[in-house]
Design a protein around this motif. Structure first.
Motif, PDB file in Angstrom:
ATOM      1  N   ARG A 207       0.746  -1.378   0.008  1.00 40.24           N
ATOM      2  CA  ARG A 207       0.015   0.037  -0.021  1.00 40.24           C
ATOM      3  C   ARG A 207       0.771   1.265   0.079  1.00 40.24           C
ATOM      4  O   ARG A 207       0.522   2.181  -0.745  1.00 40.24           O
ATOM      5  N   PHE A 208       1.932   1.319   0.588  1.00 41.71           N
ATOM      6  CA  PHE A 208       2.933   2.353   0.710  1.00 41.71           C
ATOM      7  C   PHE A 208       3.797   2.449  -0.475  1.00 41.71           C
ATOM      8  O   PHE A 208       4.559   3.411  -0.435  1.00 41.71           O
ATOM      9  N   GLY A 209       3.789   1.439  -1.415  1.00 41.25           N
ATOM     10  CA  GLY A 209       4.553   1.666  -2.415  1.00 41.25           C
ATOM     11  C   GLY A 209       6.295   0.831  -2.402  1.00 41.25           C
ATOM     12  O   GLY A 209       6.912   1.186  -3.072  1.00 41.25           O
ATOM     13  N   VAL A 210       6.560   0.378  -1.064  1.00 42.94           N
ATOM     14  CA  VAL A 210       7.677   0.016  -0.733  1.00 42.94           C
ATOM     15  C   VAL A 210       7.898  -1.511  -1.518  1.00 42.94           C
ATOM     16  O   VAL A 210       8.886  -1.674  -1.943  1.00 42.94           O
ATOM     17  N   LEU A 211       6.949  -2.172  -1.630  1.00 49.59           N
ATOM     18  CA  LEU A 211       6.741  -3.261  -2.396  1.00 49.59           C
ATOM     19  C   LEU A 211       5.626  -3.366  -3.378  1.00 49.59           C
ATOM     20  O   LEU A 211       4.979  -2.648  -3.253  1.00 49.59           O
ATOM     21  N   LYS A 212       5.817  -4.288  -4.376  1.00 49.08           N
ATOM     22  CA  LYS A 212       4.616  -4.783  -5.288  1.00 49.08           C
ATOM     23  C   LYS A 212       4.614  -6.360  -5.162  1.00 49.08           C
ATOM     24  O   LYS A 212       5.386  -7.060  -4.667  1.00 49.08           O
ATOM     25  N   GLU A 213       3.232  -6.755  -5.215  1.00 48.90           N
ATOM     26  CA  GLU A 213       3.106  -8.085  -5.028  1.00 48.90           C
ATOM     27  C   GLU A 213       4.066  -8.961  -5.756  1.00 48.90           C
ATOM     28  O   GLU A 213       4.233  -9.956  -5.430  1.00 48.90           O
ATOM     29  N   LYS A 214       4.334  -8.490  -7.033  1.00 50.63           N
ATOM     30  CA  LYS A 214       5.145  -9.284  -8.000  1.00 50.63           C
ATOM     31  C   LYS A 214       6.922  -9.321  -7.523  1.00 50.63           C
ATOM     32  O   LYS A 214       7.445 -10.289  -7.894  1.00 50.63           O
ATOM     33  N   ASP A 215       6.927  -8.631  -6.475  1.00 55.10           N
ATOM     34  CA  ASP A 215       8.181  -8.500  -6.023  1.00 55.10           C
ATOM     35  C   ASP A 215       8.447  -9.820  -5.029  1.00 55.10           C
ATOM     36  O   ASP A 215       9.720 -10.179  -4.658  1.00 55.10           O
ATOM     37  N   ILE A 216       7.429 -10.202  -4.420  1.00 57.55           N
ATOM     38  CA  ILE A 216       7.745 -11.496  -3.598  1.00 57.55           C
ATOM     39  C   ILE A 216       7.896 -12.590  -4.269  1.00 57.55           C
ATOM     40  O   ILE A 216       7.240 -13.050  -5.103  1.00 57.55           O
ATOM     41  N   PRO A 217       9.139 -13.254  -3.859  1.00 58.29           N
ATOM     42  CA  PRO A 217       9.649 -14.427  -4.695  1.00 58.29           C
ATOM     43  C   PRO A 217       8.489 -15.444  -4.778  1.00 58.29           C
ATOM     44  O   PRO A 217       7.905 -15.961  -3.932  1.00 58.29           O
ATOM     45  N   GLY A 218       8.554 -16.081  -6.074  1.00 56.58           N
ATOM     46  CA  GLY A 218       7.436 -17.295  -6.595  1.00 56.58           C
ATOM     47  C   GLY A 218       7.772 -18.473  -5.345  1.00 56.58           C
ATOM     48  O   GLY A 218       6.980 -19.081  -5.331  1.00 56.58           O
ATOM     49  N   ILE A 219       9.109 -18.524  -4.948  1.00 49.67           N
ATOM     50  CA  ILE A 219       9.332 -19.715  -4.182  1.00 49.67           C
ATOM     51  C   ILE A 219       8.502 -19.683  -3.017  1.00 49.67           C
ATOM     52  O   ILE A 219       8.372 -20.923  -2.380  1.00 49.67           O
ATOM     53  N   PHE A 220       7.924 -18.505  -2.533  1.00 49.39           N
ATOM     54  CA  PHE A 220       7.105 -18.380  -1.529  1.00 49.39           C
ATOM     55  C   PHE A 220       5.572 -18.378  -1.753  1.00 49.39           C
ATOM     56  O   PHE A 220       4.866 -19.178  -0.962  1.00 49.39           O
ATOM     57  N   THR A 221       5.312 -17.756  -2.848  1.00 46.41           N
ATOM     58  CA  THR A 221       4.040 -17.730  -3.068  1.00 46.41           C
ATOM     59  C   THR A 221       3.406 -18.945  -3.626  1.00 46.41           C
ATOM     60  O   THR A 221       2.032 -19.417  -3.332  1.00 46.41           O
ATOM     61  N   GLU A 222       4.144 -19.887  -4.384  1.00 48.06           N
ATOM     62  CA  GLU A 222       3.876 -20.836  -4.746  1.00 48.06           C
ATOM     63  C   GLU A 222       3.338 -21.867  -3.566  1.00 48.06           C
ATOM     64  O   GLU A 222       2.856 -22.789  -3.706  1.00 48.06           O
ATOM     65  N   VAL A 223       3.967 -21.818  -2.544  1.00 44.98           N
ATOM     66  CA  VAL A 223       3.753 -22.614  -1.251  1.00 44.98           C
ATOM     67  C   VAL A 223       2.647 -22.140  -0.676  1.00 44.98           C
ATOM     68  O   VAL A 223       1.798 -22.638  -0.169  1.00 44.98           O
ATOM     69  N   LEU A 224       2.842 -20.623  -0.425  1.00 45.46           N
ATOM     70  CA  LEU A 224       1.882 -20.276   0.674  1.00 45.46           C
ATOM     71  C   LEU A 224       0.680 -19.516   0.099  1.00 45.46           C
ATOM     72  O   LEU A 224      -0.352 -19.422   0.719  1.00 45.46           O
TER      73      LEU A 224
END
Length: 346
Positions: A207-224
């Motif tokens: 929300r504050f622009g520090v991150l974008k959802e696409k920045d989260i490594p896929g190795i984590f999102t694929e599992v979680l």
């Protein structure tokens, strides 16, 4: 007519005992039962309708330190938005997650809730930045979980404390890494705290622009999972599946590894980001200046803190006062003490 002679009144007087008996039949063999509590440091007359852990929950919710959490930083300091997490909303999210897990596992939900609601009462203004600087400048180790215990035992209620049960205090003290709770309920809060902040801090960072959802490594999102909701659900369900009918709260190796990896990602990309460090340094400067000022002028502290200088020592008393401040109060106090007022008509 004497109300105490009415059958309904006599039933009313037995509500607490009914709850205590009901726990024995309903809760898991691994749950902590309220009748087994080690009690309080000071004896009190039992409540007619609430168990000891329900009473602790209420004492925490009605405390001044709990109310101050609404103006204490979670990650982002004094942001101009209504939707960021504060230390209070974090606490409520931890409580909700903890209760969901506790209910599913049939352990003591009241004990779990009380621990969750009290676990961050000792947090400083400006989040972990305030904690870090107090640990640097005080002549003793400062950790927010230990300070939370001090709040409920020594600071609240004009120095008398909240007189909570042993098990609630144990859970509050031991919710951090490096500490071990003595009950399953405390272990639940230990995990729920991580689940809450890992996910809501990502949400706030996006929300504050520090991150974008696409920045989260896929190795984590694929599992979680790819969303905040999915990740929380995955973590909660994994704990329930791996802890049901067991004497330990745990995650599967796969989910735990992904969760801790996501936590490390947060430290590297959010908590240690340029924006977080810059704002955190501002908070540190305010806390240090206030600590130095009140160390030189302890009589300027409120009476209930100043009167403890003789018994607790100057540094300890000043630290307690500054640590109790909310972000807003610390900023306003700093302005009052160190920023010149505008003089009109000169």
């Amino acid at each position: 007519m004497v109300c105490g002679d009415l059958p309904a009144e006599r039933d009313y007087m037995n509500i607490r005992k009914q709850k205590e008996r009901e726990e024995l039949n309903r809760l898991s063999e691994y749950a902590f039962k309220v009748i087994d509590t080690k009690g309080r440091k000071r004896s009190i007359i039992p409540c007619e309708i609430r168990t000891d852990f329900e009473r602790d929950r209420d004492r925490i919710i009605h405390s001044k330190s709990f109310r101050r959490l609404k103006h204490k930083t979670q990650v982002f300091i004094s942001p101009e938005t209504d939707h960021n997490r504060t230390r209070l909303t974090h606490t409520l999210e931890v409580s909700q997650i903890s209760r969901s897990i506790a209910r599913a596992l049939k352990v003591n939900e009241d004990l779990t809730e009380a621990i969750a609601l009290g676990h961050d009462l000792g947090h400083t203004p400006f989040g972990h930045s305030g904690e870090q600087v107090l640990n640097e400048i005080c002549p003793f180790e400062f950790r927010h979980n230990i300070q939370s215990v001090r709040v409920v035992e020594r600071i609240e209620n004009d120095g008398r404390g909240l007189n909570l049960t042993h098990e609630v205090i144990d859970g509050i003290k031991n919710h951090c890494h490096g500490f071990k709770p003595s009950t399953l309920e405390g272990e639940i809060v230990f995990f729920s705290d991580k689940i809450a902040y890992i996910n809501h801090d990502i949400d706030d960072a996006v929300r504050f622009g520090v991150l974008k959802e696409k920045d989260i490594p896929g190795i984590f999102t694929e599992v979680l999972g790819n969303t905040n909701s999915q990740r929380i659900n995955t973590m909660i369900m994994d704990i329930i599946k791996n802890s049901l009918h067991k004497d330990k709260i745990k995650m599967s190796d796969e989910i735990y590894k992904a969760t801790m990896g996501l936590r490390k990602f947060l430290f590297e990309n959010v908590y240690h980001s340029k924006m977080a460090i810059e704002e955190g340094n501002k908070g540190k400067a305010i806390v240090k200046r206030l600590y130095d000022y009140y160390t030189k002028h302890p009589e300027k502290m409120p009476t209930d803190f100043y009167k403890r200088v003789e018994s607790d020592g100057l540094s300890r008393s000043v630290c307690d006062y500054v640590a109790c401040m909310s972000d807003i109060f610390a900023i306003n106090t700093y302005k009052e003490l160190f920023i010149p007022s505008t003089i009109w008509g000169m």
